[in-house]
Write an enzyme that holds these catalytic residues in place. Structure first.
Site, PDB file in Angstrom:
ATOM      1  CE  LYS A   1     -17.109  58.581  -3.236  1.00 36.00           C
ATOM      2  NZ  LYS A   1     -18.527  58.414  -3.606  1.00 36.00           N
TER       3      LYS A   1
ATOM      4  NE  ARG B   1     -16.178  52.459  -5.021  1.00 39.34           N
ATOM      5  CZ  ARG B   1     -16.196  53.691  -5.522  1.00 39.34           C
ATOM      6  NH1 ARG B   1     -15.118  54.408  -5.557  1.00 39.34           N
ATOM      7  NH2 ARG B   1     -17.317  54.171  -5.987  1.00 39.34           N
TER       8      ARG B   1
ATOM      9  NE  ARG C   1     -22.336  62.166 -11.265  1.00 37.94           N
ATOM     10  CZ  ARG C   1     -21.705  61.329 -10.453  1.00 37.94           C
ATOM     11  NH1 ARG C   1     -20.857  61.796  -9.550  1.00 37.94           N
ATOM     12  NH2 ARG C   1     -21.951  60.045 -10.520  1.00 37.94           N
TER      13      ARG C   1
ATOM     14  NE  ARG D   1     -19.457  58.848 -13.171  1.00 36.68           N
ATOM     15  CZ  ARG D   1     -19.066  58.752 -11.921  1.00 36.68           C
ATOM     16  NH1 ARG D   1     -18.517  59.788 -11.324  1.00 36.68           N
ATOM     17  NH2 ARG D   1     -19.217  57.633 -11.256  1.00 36.68           N
TER      18      ARG D   1
ATOM     19  NE  ARG E   1     -22.009  54.345  -9.518  1.00 31.51           N
ATOM     20  CZ  ARG E   1     -22.195  55.599  -9.916  1.00 31.51           C
ATOM     21  NH1 ARG E   1     -23.056  55.863 -10.884  1.00 31.51           N
ATOM     22  NH2 ARG E   1     -21.532  56.570  -9.347  1.00 31.51           N
TER      23      ARG E   1
HETATM   24  P1  AP5 Z   1     -20.311  64.092  -6.699  1.00 37.20           P
HETATM   25  O1  AP5 Z   1     -19.436  65.040  -5.977  1.00 37.20           O
HETATM   26  O2  AP5 Z   1     -20.039  63.852  -8.137  1.00 37.20           O
HETATM   27  O3  AP5 Z   1     -20.431  62.725  -5.874  1.00 37.20           O
HETATM   28  P2  AP5 Z   1     -19.399  61.529  -5.669  1.00 37.20           P
HETATM   29  O4  AP5 Z   1     -19.534  61.090  -4.254  1.00 37.20           O
HETATM   30  O5  AP5 Z   1     -18.051  61.891  -6.166  1.00 37.20           O
HETATM   31  O6  AP5 Z   1     -20.111  60.451  -6.608  1.00 37.20           O
HETATM   32  P3  AP5 Z   1     -19.504  59.414  -7.634  1.00 37.20           P
HETATM   33  O7  AP5 Z   1     -20.656  58.941  -8.475  1.00 37.20           O
HETATM   34  O8  AP5 Z   1     -18.338  59.983  -8.346  1.00 37.20           O
HETATM   35  O9  AP5 Z   1     -19.095  58.295  -6.683  1.00 37.20           O
HETATM   36  P4  AP5 Z   1     -18.790  56.854  -7.017  1.00 37.20           P
HETATM   37  O10 AP5 Z   1     -18.140  56.482  -5.771  1.00 37.20           O
HETATM   38  O11 AP5 Z   1     -19.939  56.017  -7.396  1.00 37.20           O
HETATM   39  O12 AP5 Z   1     -17.975  56.930  -8.385  1.00 37.20           O
HETATM   40  P5  AP5 Z   1     -16.421  56.818  -8.680  1.00 37.20           P
HETATM   41  O13 AP5 Z   1     -16.107  57.692  -9.790  1.00 37.20           O
HETATM   42  O14 AP5 Z   1     -15.652  56.933  -7.423  1.00 37.20           O
HETATM   43  O15 AP5 Z   1     -21.827  64.604  -6.531  1.00 37.20           O
HETATM   44  C1  AP5 Z   1     -22.900  63.941  -7.161  1.00 37.20           C
HETATM   45  C2  AP5 Z   1     -23.934  64.958  -7.672  1.00 37.20           C
HETATM   46  O16 AP5 Z   1     -24.559  65.605  -6.572  1.00 37.20           O
HETATM   47  C3  AP5 Z   1     -23.333  66.083  -8.532  1.00 37.20           C
HETATM   48  O17 AP5 Z   1     -24.220  66.422  -9.544  1.00 37.20           O
HETATM   49  C4  AP5 Z   1     -23.156  67.225  -7.532  1.00 37.20           C
HETATM   50  O18 AP5 Z   1     -23.196  68.485  -8.179  1.00 37.20           O
HETATM   51  C5  AP5 Z   1     -24.320  67.010  -6.592  1.00 37.20           C
HETATM   52  N1  AP5 Z   1     -24.034  67.405  -5.211  1.00 37.20           N
HETATM   53  C6  AP5 Z   1     -22.855  67.245  -4.534  1.00 37.20           C
HETATM   54  N2  AP5 Z   1     -22.974  67.723  -3.273  1.00 37.20           N
HETATM   55  C7  AP5 Z   1     -24.248  68.156  -3.137  1.00 37.20           C
HETATM   56  C8  AP5 Z   1     -24.983  68.770  -2.068  1.00 37.20           C
HETATM   57  N3  AP5 Z   1     -24.417  69.003  -0.853  1.00 37.20           N
HETATM   58  N4  AP5 Z   1     -26.279  69.080  -2.287  1.00 37.20           N
HETATM   59  C9  AP5 Z   1     -26.863  68.855  -3.506  1.00 37.20           C
HETATM   60  N5  AP5 Z   1     -26.227  68.304  -4.554  1.00 37.20           N
HETATM   61  C10 AP5 Z   1     -24.936  67.960  -4.382  1.00 37.20           C
HETATM   62  O19 AP5 Z   1     -16.328  55.276  -9.156  1.00 37.20           O
HETATM   63  C11 AP5 Z   1     -16.913  54.858 -10.379  1.00 37.20           C
HETATM   64  C12 AP5 Z   1     -16.688  53.385 -10.577  1.00 37.20           C
HETATM   65  O20 AP5 Z   1     -15.270  53.117 -10.680  1.00 37.20           O
HETATM   66  C13 AP5 Z   1     -17.172  52.465  -9.445  1.00 37.20           C
HETATM   67  O21 AP5 Z   1     -18.532  52.143  -9.591  1.00 37.20           O
HETATM   68  C14 AP5 Z   1     -16.239  51.253  -9.624  1.00 37.20           C
HETATM   69  O22 AP5 Z   1     -16.677  50.444 -10.674  1.00 37.20           O
HETATM   70  C15 AP5 Z   1     -14.918  51.900 -10.031  1.00 37.20           C
HETATM   71  N6  AP5 Z   1     -14.063  52.201  -8.855  1.00 37.20           N
HETATM   72  C16 AP5 Z   1     -13.664  53.433  -8.431  1.00 37.20           C
HETATM   73  N7  AP5 Z   1     -12.894  53.344  -7.338  1.00 37.20           N
HETATM   74  C17 AP5 Z   1     -12.788  52.017  -7.050  1.00 37.20           C
HETATM   75  C18 AP5 Z   1     -12.147  51.275  -6.011  1.00 37.20           C
HETATM   76  N8  AP5 Z   1     -11.448  51.898  -5.033  1.00 37.20           N
HETATM   77  N9  AP5 Z   1     -12.259  49.918  -6.039  1.00 37.20           N
HETATM   78  C19 AP5 Z   1     -12.940  49.280  -7.010  1.00 37.20           C
HETATM   79  N10 AP5 Z   1     -13.595  49.923  -8.003  1.00 37.20           N
HETATM   80  C20 AP5 Z   1     -13.519  51.285  -8.023  1.00 37.20           C
HETATM   81 MG    MG Z   2     -16.847  61.204  -7.800  1.00 39.91          MG
END
Ligand code: AP5
Ligand code: MG
Ligand code: ZN
Length: 215
Positions: free
Chosen positions: A13, A88, A127, A160, A171
């Site tokens: 994402k 979410r 990552r 991270r 997660r």
């Molecule tokens: P990356 O692009 O970093 O993936 P992502 O989908 O952004 O993953 P996140 O871990 O950031 O998602 P998340 O939803 O768990 O975390 P968030 O920060 O939102 O890609 C991942 C890896 O794969 C990278 O190394 C990249 O290079 C590689 N990659 C990408 N595309 C690829 C491809 N096509 N092929 C190969 N490799 C690839 O949330 C963190 C925490 O915050 C949550 O757990 C929760 O506690 C809280 N939180 C955030 N938002 C909310 C909400 N709305 N409500 C409640 N709690 C929330």
């Molecule tokens: Mg992310």
């Protein structure tokens, strides 16, 4: 243009949202990045959410919705935005729909990036992120020119805290229980686009831009 990126943790994402934001010149809003920024700068909000994030649980809806509403109310969001990691839960989606309806607008498109759980675990372990500028890398799929160093700003890359294998599994469970129902929620609204997120990053981006340009 109001876009939402949907998908499991590690589906890509953030990677895709950054590219969309640059190409279409709209802000990229990641609730995860906003929380991490608050945690690293030690704000009250940061202290409040840390325990949830470290365990891989969702931050309560009221806290998350308030932060997001504040962000999308800012001047730079008038031209639209790409949301990454919000909504979410169904409650968050309804809160967003209600707020937009009041101003006579709506979400234009929801891009669901599909990746199987096994690939997710591999992606998270590789990552690396930049604490300086927020860039994201992968040690195999998107390696920086020099190992452990950000191409863009030269900072040392880090893993991270919530990418530890036990937390990733948690997660993923949370995603399946609380976030996956949003797929049918937006499908019923007729604005959902599904993309195979196991393709190479550029191929995923090509499909996304084709959807956006056809809108
Ligand atoms: P990356 O692009 O970093 O993936 P992502 O989908 O952004 O993953 P996140 O871990 O950031 O998602 P998340 O939803 O768990 O975390 P968030 O920060 O939102 O890609 C991942 C890896 O794969 C990278 O190394 C990249 O290079 C590689 N990659 C990408 N595309 C690829 C491809 N096509 N092929 C190969 N490799 C690839 O949330 C963190 C925490 O915050 C949550 O757990 C929760 O506690 C809280 N939180 C955030 N938002 C909310 C909400 N709305 N409500 C409640 N709690 C929330
Ligand atoms: Mg992310
Ligand atoms: Zn950097």
């Amino acid at each position: 243009m109001k876009l939402i990126m949907l998908g499991a943790p590690g589906a890509g994402k953030g990677t895709q949202a950054k590219m969309i934001a640059e190409k279409y010149d709209i802000p990229h809003i990641s609730t995860g990045d906003l929380f991490r920024y608050n945690m690293s700068s030690g704000t009250e909000l940061g202290k409040q959410v840390k325990a949830y994030i470290d365990k891989g649980q969702l931050v309560p809806d009221d806290v998350t919705v308030a932060m997001l509403m504040d962000r999308i109310g800012q001047e730079d969001c008038r031209k639209g935005y790409v949301l990454d990691g919000f909504p979410r839960t169904i409650q968050q989606a309804e809160a967003l729909d209600d707020a937009l309806q009041k101003e006579g607008t709506a979400v234009d498109m929801v891009i669901d990036i599909e990746v199987d759980d096994q690939s997710i675990v591999e992606r998270m372990s590789g990552r690396r992120t930049c604490p300086g500028c927020g860039a994201t890398y992968h040690i195999v799929h998107n390696a920086p020119r020099e190992e452990g160093v950000c191409d863009k700003c030269g900072e040392k890359l880090v893993s991270r805290a919530d990418d530890a294998p036990e937390t990733v599994q948690n997660r993923l469970n949370v995603y399946h229980e609380q976030t996956q129902p949003l797929i049918s929620y937006y499908n019923e609204q007729g604005i959902l686009k599904e993309i195979d997120g196991t393709m190479k990053m550029d191929a995923v981006f090509g499909q996304i831009t084709a959807f956006i340009d056809a809108m």
